[in-house]
Design an enzyme around this catalytic site. Sequence first.
Site, PDB file in Angstrom:
ATOM      1  N   HIS A  41      -1.234  60.949  -8.126  1.00  0.00           N
ATOM      2  CA  HIS A  41      -0.802  59.565  -8.309  1.00  0.00           C
ATOM      3  C   HIS A  41      -1.581  58.595  -7.441  1.00  0.00           C
ATOM      4  O   HIS A  41      -1.230  57.423  -7.366  1.00  0.00           O
ATOM      5  CB  HIS A  41       0.705  59.466  -8.028  1.00  0.00           C
ATOM      6  CG  HIS A  41       1.507  60.325  -8.966  1.00  0.00           C
ATOM      7  ND1 HIS A  41       1.965  59.886 -10.184  1.00  0.00           N
ATOM      8  CD2 HIS A  41       1.868  61.632  -8.874  1.00  0.00           C
ATOM      9  CE1 HIS A  41       2.597  60.867 -10.803  1.00  0.00           C
ATOM     10  NE2 HIS A  41       2.546  61.953 -10.021  1.00  0.00           N
ATOM     11  N   GLU A  64      -9.964  71.174  14.300  1.00  0.00           N
ATOM     12  CA  GLU A  64      -9.974  71.672  15.681  1.00  0.00           C
ATOM     13  C   GLU A  64     -10.839  72.920  15.873  1.00  0.00           C
ATOM     14  O   GLU A  64     -11.606  72.999  16.825  1.00  0.00           O
ATOM     15  CB  GLU A  64      -8.545  71.951  16.154  1.00  0.00           C
ATOM     16  CG  GLU A  64      -7.722  70.686  16.326  1.00  0.00           C
ATOM     17  CD  GLU A  64      -6.342  70.957  16.897  1.00  0.00           C
ATOM     18  OE1 GLU A  64      -6.230  71.523  17.994  1.00  0.00           O
ATOM     19  OE2 GLU A  64      -5.347  70.613  16.234  1.00  0.00           O
ATOM     20  N   LYS A  69      -6.595  63.266  26.644  1.00  0.00           N
ATOM     21  CA  LYS A  69      -5.351  63.505  27.396  1.00  0.00           C
ATOM     22  C   LYS A  69      -5.551  63.157  28.871  1.00  0.00           C
ATOM     23  O   LYS A  69      -4.684  62.563  29.504  1.00  0.00           O
ATOM     24  CB  LYS A  69      -4.912  64.968  27.265  1.00  0.00           C
ATOM     25  CG  LYS A  69      -4.256  65.298  25.930  1.00  0.00           C
ATOM     26  CD  LYS A  69      -3.707  66.716  25.916  1.00  0.00           C
ATOM     27  CE  LYS A  69      -3.023  67.047  24.614  1.00  0.00           C
ATOM     28  NZ  LYS A  69      -2.437  68.373  24.555  1.00  0.00           N
TER      29      LYS A  69
END
Length: 343
Positions: free
Chosen positions: A232, A216, A325
Amino acid sequence: MESMLDYIKNYPKMIRDAIEATKAAMLPKYDSNDFDKILVCGMGGSAVGGDLLKDLLRSSELCWPVEVSRQYKPPAYVDNKTLVFCVSYSGNTEETLSQFVEVRKRGCKIISITSGGKLRQWSERLGIPIVKLPSGFKPRAAIPYLFVPMLVYLSDYGLKPGLEEAIETLESKVCTHEKNEKIRKIADIIKGRSINVYGPADFEAVVQRAKNQFNENSKLPATWAVFPELNHNEIVGYEDNDLNKEAYVVILRDSEEDESMETRIETTKEIIRSKVKGVVEIHSDGKSKLARTISLLYYVDLLSYYLAVAESKIPEKTDFIDKLKSVLAEKIGLVKKLESELI
Ligand code: F6R
């Protein structure tokens, strides 16, 4: 509006203000048998406070399970014995508002944390307690306000967060000219590259926050993973290819890390070093878990700011989030639908 740098440097004062804002909210005190789990509903910068709370509670005197819900619906197990913090800095984030409506239906014990918008309006209308935050911040820059109120509230139930020590660490060891220059130099080395951020699982919230802030504020692609889990799976992604050749690895190190974590991290560095552009490290300061967490949070936020400046990016801007948005609000209009359900 102040710059992102001003906000970051202001974290100690913001922590103090957040303590006051929580006290001023006169939040209800439930009997500790009235709830048996905690849910934090929020998105993006407003969800990070929940992650920080979760990390902190793992090794605290309180043993309530904490979940952070970053979507439209809370988990099925959430019921009237759940303490819910609905956190949205703007108060207008549709995912958080959708969860607010649902947790209210389920009879949860809700506390809203917001600077305004629909969350504040709806909470006031329904008599739901609110921690009222000052307006004018970018949500991600308001992080102390989105985190500290939950700690202050839970201190009534026996949590000893050590906020004063954290503020003292920030003021004396972290927000210094020397540390600022150290971080600025790291930014000069890694600027313009994609970043893989790693750190110990105990600090998962800050590792994820770092990735978000590099996205951001710095407008950079970034990934995150934590030790030991990354040993892993993630580590194998470096094998037999050169796709990370131009990337930097940023490792967040805990000043209190034990020998086995140290060996694990050093071994990982040896294995991947030839596969990346370079590896840089940032060390926590302070004694308590909270102080170490907040010091790392400050350093990664500062780094994300200097990475933006080094490439002439504007840290405050998030055009793609804003665009998305507004398109969703226009095309779907969920908030209006939710509002009609509330009446
Ligand atoms: C913007 C930012 C975003 C927002 C997110 C949710 O600074 O950090 O990640 O936090 O879009 O918005 P709020 O926090 O207003 O609910």
